[in-house]
Design a protein around this motif. Structure first.
Motif, mmCIF file in Angstrom:
data_model
loop_
_atom_site.group_PDB
_atom_site.id
_atom_site.type_symbol
_atom_site.label_atom_id
_atom_site.label_comp_id
_atom_site.label_asym_id
_atom_site.label_seq_id
_atom_site.Cartn_x
_atom_site.Cartn_y
_atom_site.Cartn_z
ATOM 1 N N HIS A 198 12.496 127.916 -36.086
ATOM 2 C CA HIS A 198 12.168 126.646 -36.742
ATOM 3 C C HIS A 198 11.716 125.568 -35.755
ATOM 4 O O HIS A 198 11.482 124.425 -36.167
ATOM 5 N N HIS B 22 17.963 114.854 -51.633
ATOM 6 C CA HIS B 22 16.933 114.254 -50.785
ATOM 7 C C HIS B 22 16.885 112.740 -50.937
ATOM 8 O O HIS B 22 16.619 112.014 -49.974
ATOM 9 N N ALA C 198 18.467 119.267 -55.683
ATOM 10 C CA ALA C 198 17.591 118.881 -54.578
ATOM 11 C C ALA C 198 17.104 117.444 -54.689
ATOM 12 O O ALA C 198 17.033 116.721 -53.685
ATOM 13 N N GLU D 139 8.348 123.905 -36.716
ATOM 14 C CA GLU D 139 8.479 123.116 -37.941
ATOM 15 C C GLU D 139 9.217 121.805 -37.690
ATOM 16 O O GLU D 139 8.809 120.742 -38.180
ATOM 17 N N CYS E 295 14.757 118.484 -42.299
ATOM 18 C CA CYS E 295 13.375 118.003 -42.273
ATOM 19 C C CYS E 295 13.210 116.736 -43.097
ATOM 20 O O CYS E 295 12.475 115.821 -42.709
ATOM 21 N N GLU F 111 15.727 122.679 -44.568
ATOM 22 C CA GLU F 111 14.979 121.855 -45.526
ATOM 23 C C GLU F 111 15.502 120.423 -45.542
ATOM 24 O O GLU F 111 14.718 119.453 -45.552
ATOM 25 N N ASP F 112 16.825 120.272 -45.545
ATOM 26 C CA ASP F 112 17.414 118.932 -45.601
ATOM 27 C C ASP F 112 17.286 118.218 -44.250
ATOM 28 O O ASP F 112 17.126 116.995 -44.207
#
Length: 388
Positions: free
Chosen positions: A261, A199, A195, A264, A227, A224-225
């Motif tokens: 989502h 990122h 991670a 978010e 975001c 997640e990525d």
């Protein structure tokens, strides 16, 4: 006894008495006497050897120089002579020297003299171990780009500090790992779920952002990525509407599973960076029907209304000499070649607002980037971009 033999008897008696006296005063068989005699002989021999050294000029004798033991060890290591540890990774076997591995790897150092070791293939691939062992043997510290991520992950698992530092030196070189190269490295890290590295690479994307949005890899990003990418102030866009539409592309690609989502993802769009006219259209859902379902979401409606209210309040505050300290950070604004020439002296807000477009126009731009994927390299920014 005859008188004539008497003198002879006297002589024999004296001989016997003398013999007894000699025997009584001399112990020829005593061990201590023998040892002392041998010690004396050894001392005499030692003195004779020392004397012979001086005489024969011992220090001037020519002889072959003894090779350095490090040279001999290095030769054995490079020739794989008598390896003493076997490493198993999946179906692959490696015969190695434990000493070499122990010198660099904290894991092998802790294992001691274990003759057989099995490593998890998901952490240490056979290709990575082969490259690492070659790196250990080499006098050079450079790394190959091929299998770099595998080597990095394996080095961290095996705890090889010098190699880990070398990998970070390469990663921190933003000039060689940016834009499309950064995203390529990101893709390589996915199987290893690293991670931190993933990122970091996503935050290196600037002018390449819209080309990425036009690719199949973009809609495959986990939330997640996505975001991390949309949160970045570094991404290059023509206006904040591009970020909204990019988020819509990802959400609509699999609306059934991604609709949860919306809230978010929409919170990562900086609506206050949009123009009042665009915000008004979004609030009234007058944009493209394809994104209506996103605009009608409660989170989207609340964010657009707050942004429009905030813009009017900011305008009013400026008229009365007040300042809004909560103004969002700008993105990296790209120049639209068709309109930027006449706007060089305009504020950045004006430039970005002037480059806003509809969702339909945005999709047309993505199609153009798909047909010419290297065109992002010609994009210019209003501010100098510093890769970090």
């Amino acid at each position: 006894m005859c008188i004539s033999n008497f003198p002879y008897l006297i002589i024999l008696l004296r001989i016997q008495l003398f013999a007894k006296h000699i025997i009584a005063n001399t112990d020829f068989g005593h061990p201590t006497h023998q040892l002392e005699s041998g010690k004396f002989a050894a001392n005499k021999m030692s003195e004779e050897v020392v004397d012979s050294e001086k005489i024969s000029h011992w220090d001037k004798i020519d002889y072959d120089e003894k090779p350095n033991y490090l040279t001999l060890i290095n030769k054995r290591l490079n020739e794989f002579k008598h390896p003493n540890i076997q490493i198993r990774i999946g179906e692959k076997l490696f015969d190695c020297h434990a000493l070499l591995l122990q010198c660099f790897s904290e894991v092998f150092d802790e294992l001691g003299n274990e003759p057989d070791v099995t490593l998890p293939e998901e952490k240490v691939t056979p290709e990575a171990f082969q490259l690492i062992y070659e790196w250990l043997l080499s006098q050079k510290s450079g790394l190959q780009r091929e299998h770099f991520v595998e080597v990095f992950v394996a080095a961290e698992y095996l705890r090889i500090p010098r190699l880990i530092n070398q990998c970070w030196t390469y990663v921190n070189d933003a000039e060689s790992l940016m834009e499309d190269q950064a995203f390529q490295l990101y893709l390589e890290t996915i199987p290893f779920k690293h991670a931190v590295l993933q990122h970091m690479m996503l935050r290196r994307i600037c002018r390449f952002f819209l080309t990425l949005v036009a690719s199949e890899e973009f809609v495959r990003l986990p939330v997640e990525d996505l975001c991390v990418l949309l949160k970045s102030n570094f991404i290059g866009v023509f206006s904040e509407s591009d970020v909204l539409y990019a988020a819509a592309v990802w959400l609509l690609d699999d609306w059934e599973s991604r609709s949860e989502h919306v809230g978010e993802v929409m919170k990562l769009v900086c609506f206050p960076l949009m123009s009042p006219s665009l915000l008004s259209r979004l609030i009234r859902c007058e944009e493209d029907d394809r994104i209506r379902v996103i605009l009608q979401h409660d989170t989207t409606k609340n964010l657009t209304i707050q942004a429009l209210t905030g813009l009017f309040k900011t305008s009013s505050d400026q008229r009365f000499g007040l300042h809004n300290s909560s103004k969002p950070v700008h993105r990296t604004w790209l120049k639209d070649p068709t309109v930027s020439a006449a706007q060089e002296d305009k504020p950045l807000d004006y430039k970005s607002h002037h480059q806003e477009c509809t969702f339909g126009k945005f999709m047309e731009r993505l199609e153009g980037l798909t047909s010419n994927p290297n065109s992002w390299q010609d994009f210019e920014t209003f501010d100098d971009v510093k890769y970090a």
